[in-house]
Write a protein that holds these residues in place. Structure first.
Motif, PDB file in Angstrom:
ATOM      1  N   ILE A 122       0.850  -1.180   0.000  1.00 35.70           N
ATOM      2  CA  ILE A 122       0.000   0.000   0.000  1.00 35.70           C
ATOM      3  C   ILE A 122       0.887   1.232   0.000  1.00 35.70           C
ATOM      4  O   ILE A 122       0.672   2.164  -0.733  1.00 35.70           O
ATOM      5  CB  ILE A 122      -0.909   0.031   1.248  1.00 35.70           C
ATOM      6  N   GLN A 123       1.884   1.218   0.835  1.00 38.78           N
ATOM      7  CA  GLN A 123       2.809   2.333   0.922  1.00 38.78           C
ATOM      8  C   GLN A 123       4.191   1.817   0.577  1.00 38.78           C
ATOM      9  O   GLN A 123       4.706   0.902   1.206  1.00 38.78           O
ATOM     10  CB  GLN A 123       2.827   2.930   2.324  1.00 38.78           C
ATOM     11  N   SER A 124       4.793   2.411  -0.429  1.00 34.14           N
ATOM     12  CA  SER A 124       6.119   1.974  -0.839  1.00 34.14           C
ATOM     13  C   SER A 124       7.158   2.272   0.224  1.00 34.14           C
ATOM     14  O   SER A 124       8.243   1.685   0.209  1.00 34.14           O
ATOM     15  CB  SER A 124       6.504   2.663  -2.145  1.00 34.14           C
ATOM     16  N   SER A 125       6.844   3.132   1.153  1.00 38.09           N
ATOM     17  CA  SER A 125       7.810   3.472   2.195  1.00 38.09           C
ATOM     18  C   SER A 125       8.076   2.306   3.143  1.00 38.09           C
ATOM     19  O   SER A 125       9.062   2.332   3.870  1.00 38.09           O
ATOM     20  CB  SER A 125       7.344   4.703   2.973  1.00 38.09           C
ATOM     21  N   VAL A 126       7.220   1.267   3.137  1.00 37.34           N
ATOM     22  CA  VAL A 126       7.502   0.087   3.950  1.00 37.34           C
ATOM     23  C   VAL A 126       8.814  -0.534   3.483  1.00 37.34           C
ATOM     24  O   VAL A 126       9.644  -0.945   4.293  1.00 37.34           O
ATOM     25  CB  VAL A 126       6.353  -0.939   3.876  1.00 37.34           C
ATOM     26  N   VAL A 127       9.016  -0.596   2.181  1.00 41.15           N
ATOM     27  CA  VAL A 127      10.247  -1.161   1.640  1.00 41.15           C
ATOM     28  C   VAL A 127      11.416  -0.211   1.858  1.00 41.15           C
ATOM     29  O   VAL A 127      12.480  -0.613   2.333  1.00 41.15           O
ATOM     30  CB  VAL A 127      10.089  -1.462   0.135  1.00 41.15           C
ATOM     31  N   SER A 128      11.226   1.048   1.529  1.00 36.10           N
ATOM     32  CA  SER A 128      12.331   1.997   1.620  1.00 36.10           C
ATOM     33  C   SER A 128      12.738   2.308   3.059  1.00 36.10           C
ATOM     34  O   SER A 128      13.887   2.656   3.305  1.00 36.10           O
ATOM     35  CB  SER A 128      11.980   3.298   0.886  1.00 36.10           C
ATOM     36  N   ARG A 129      11.837   2.152   4.004  1.00 29.20           N
ATOM     37  CA  ARG A 129      12.154   2.457   5.402  1.00 29.20           C
ATOM     38  C   ARG A 129      12.161   1.204   6.274  1.00 29.20           C
ATOM     39  O   ARG A 129      11.992   1.287   7.482  1.00 29.20           O
ATOM     40  CB  ARG A 129      11.140   3.477   5.925  1.00 29.20           C
ATOM     41  N   TRP A 130      12.389   0.040   5.664  1.00 27.10           N
ATOM     42  CA  TRP A 130      12.348  -1.225   6.387  1.00 27.10           C
ATOM     43  C   TRP A 130      13.335  -1.241   7.544  1.00 27.10           C
ATOM     44  O   TRP A 130      13.049  -1.728   8.620  1.00 27.10           O
ATOM     45  CB  TRP A 130      12.610  -2.378   5.422  1.00 27.10           C
ATOM     46  N   ARG A 131      14.527  -0.707   7.349  1.00 25.20           N
ATOM     47  CA  ARG A 131      15.547  -0.690   8.402  1.00 25.20           C
ATOM     48  C   ARG A 131      15.065   0.138   9.592  1.00 25.20           C
ATOM     49  O   ARG A 131      15.298  -0.220  10.739  1.00 25.20           O
ATOM     50  CB  ARG A 131      16.862  -0.142   7.848  1.00 25.20           C
ATOM     51  N   GLU A 132      14.387   1.227   9.343  1.00 22.58           N
ATOM     52  CA  GLU A 132      13.864   2.056  10.432  1.00 22.58           C
ATOM     53  C   GLU A 132      12.713   1.354  11.157  1.00 22.58           C
ATOM     54  O   GLU A 132      12.534   1.523  12.361  1.00 22.58           O
ATOM     55  CB  GLU A 132      13.358   3.390   9.893  1.00 22.58           C
ATOM     56  N   ILE A 133      11.924   0.583  10.426  1.00 18.02           N
ATOM     57  CA  ILE A 133      10.746  -0.052  11.012  1.00 18.02           C
ATOM     58  C   ILE A 133      11.139  -1.185  11.945  1.00 18.02           C
ATOM     59  O   ILE A 133      10.660  -1.263  13.075  1.00 18.02           O
ATOM     60  CB  ILE A 133       9.799  -0.565   9.899  1.00 18.02           C
ATOM     61  N   VAL A 134      12.017  -2.088  11.494  1.00 20.96           N
ATOM     62  CA  VAL A 134      12.317  -3.278  12.277  1.00 20.96           C
ATOM     63  C   VAL A 134      13.671  -3.238  12.968  1.00 20.96           C
ATOM     64  O   VAL A 134      13.952  -4.102  13.804  1.00 20.96           O
ATOM     65  CB  VAL A 134      12.234  -4.561  11.419  1.00 20.96           C
ATOM     66  N   GLY A 135      14.525  -2.297  12.646  1.00 24.32           N
ATOM     67  CA  GLY A 135      15.835  -2.215  13.282  1.00 24.32           C
ATOM     68  C   GLY A 135      16.927  -2.837  12.422  1.00 24.32           C
ATOM     69  O   GLY A 135      16.667  -3.571  11.466  1.00 24.32           O
ATOM     70  N   ASP A 136      18.169  -2.563  12.800  1.00 31.39           N
ATOM     71  CA  ASP A 136      19.318  -2.989  12.005  1.00 31.39           C
ATOM     72  C   ASP A 136      19.477  -4.508  11.961  1.00 31.39           C
ATOM     73  O   ASP A 136      19.758  -5.080  10.908  1.00 31.39           O
ATOM     74  CB  ASP A 136      20.606  -2.350  12.540  1.00 31.39           C
ATOM     75  N   ARG A 137      19.325  -5.171  13.101  1.00 33.22           N
ATOM     76  CA  ARG A 137      19.556  -6.625  13.147  1.00 33.22           C
ATOM     77  C   ARG A 137      18.589  -7.382  12.247  1.00 33.22           C
ATOM     78  O   ARG A 137      18.988  -8.279  11.503  1.00 33.22           O
ATOM     79  CB  ARG A 137      19.428  -7.138  14.577  1.00 33.22           C
ATOM     80  N   LEU A 138      17.326  -7.041  12.302  1.00 29.41           N
ATOM     81  CA  LEU A 138      16.334  -7.748  11.485  1.00 29.41           C
ATOM     82  C   LEU A 138      16.392  -7.318  10.018  1.00 29.41           C
ATOM     83  O   LEU A 138      16.136  -8.128   9.121  1.00 29.41           O
ATOM     84  CB  LEU A 138      14.929  -7.530  12.037  1.00 29.41           C
ATOM     85  N   ALA A 139      16.737  -6.069   9.755  1.00 24.09           N
ATOM     86  CA  ALA A 139      16.802  -5.592   8.375  1.00 24.09           C
ATOM     87  C   ALA A 139      17.944  -6.246   7.607  1.00 24.09           C
ATOM     88  O   ALA A 139      17.876  -6.355   6.384  1.00 24.09           O
ATOM     89  CB  ALA A 139      16.953  -4.074   8.346  1.00 24.09           C
TER      90      ALA A 139
END
Length: 190
Positions: A59-76
């Motif tokens: 729905i929002q392309s920012s989920v992909v572009s901001r994935w590191r911010e959403i889940v953190g460095d270790r999970l990204a």
């Protein structure tokens, strides 16, 4: 000969009528076929990306572009969102499909509720209900760049910028004020 002249008069009248029909109307001024003003490529890219991301369920392309911010460095570093699928006619309770690298699936099974919570916080509502994981090649998202070193506000700009709490916004406003205060420069064409 007078008879021949009489026969030519109806022919001339018919030719005059045909000539009036075939006369072209005045030319219209040129109009662009698509209308509207020219747009920069930067304005078009989000629209193009939005349609591509919607094709894969984002729905929002920012989920992909901001994935590191959403889940953190270790999970990204070990996960990458592949798509989001919602039940038909709904925009909540969807399934987030993740691509996982290596043997991280058992660990991610334990942190799946945390991933769901982080993505739902990003959306602002309960958009994701489940996570489905598949193994694949993950290209790590680039690290988030910290903001540039913030310098103190120059005294000539006054106290108005010192009250702004967001450091990035303050930096942008400082640069804009400095650019407006400087004399306009004529661009050099080489």
């Amino acid at each position: 000969m007078t008879k021949d002249v009489g026969k030519d008069e109806p022919a001339k009248k018919a030719t005059a009528k045909r000539g009036a029909k075939s006369a072209k109307p005045a030319a219209r001024p040129y109009e662009r076929p698509r209308g509207g003003e020219a747009r920069s490529i930067a304005d078009l890219v989000p629209e193009i990306g939005r349609t591509a991301f919607r094709k894969f369920g984002f729905i929002q392309s920012s989920v992909v572009s901001r994935w590191r911010e959403i889940v953190g460095d270790r999970l990204a570093d070990v996960t990458q969102p592949a798509m989001i699928r919602f039940p038909v006619g709904q925009k909540a309770g969807g399934t987030l499909h993740l691509t996982i690298s290596g043997a991280h699936a058992p660990m991610l099974q334990h942190v799946a509720p945390d991933i769901i919570g982080a993505v739902n916080r990003f959306f602002g509502y309960a958009a994701i209900a489940t996570v489905r994981m598949t193994h694949g090649q993950v290209t790590p998202a680039p690290a988030v760049q910290p903001p540039a070193m913030l310098k103190p506000v120059p005294a000539e700009l006054g106290d108005s910028l010192r009250d702004i709490g967001d450091p990035e916004l303050r930096t942008v406003l400082e640069r804009m004020a400095a650019g407006l205060a400087s004399a306009p420069k004529i661009p050099k064409i080489s």
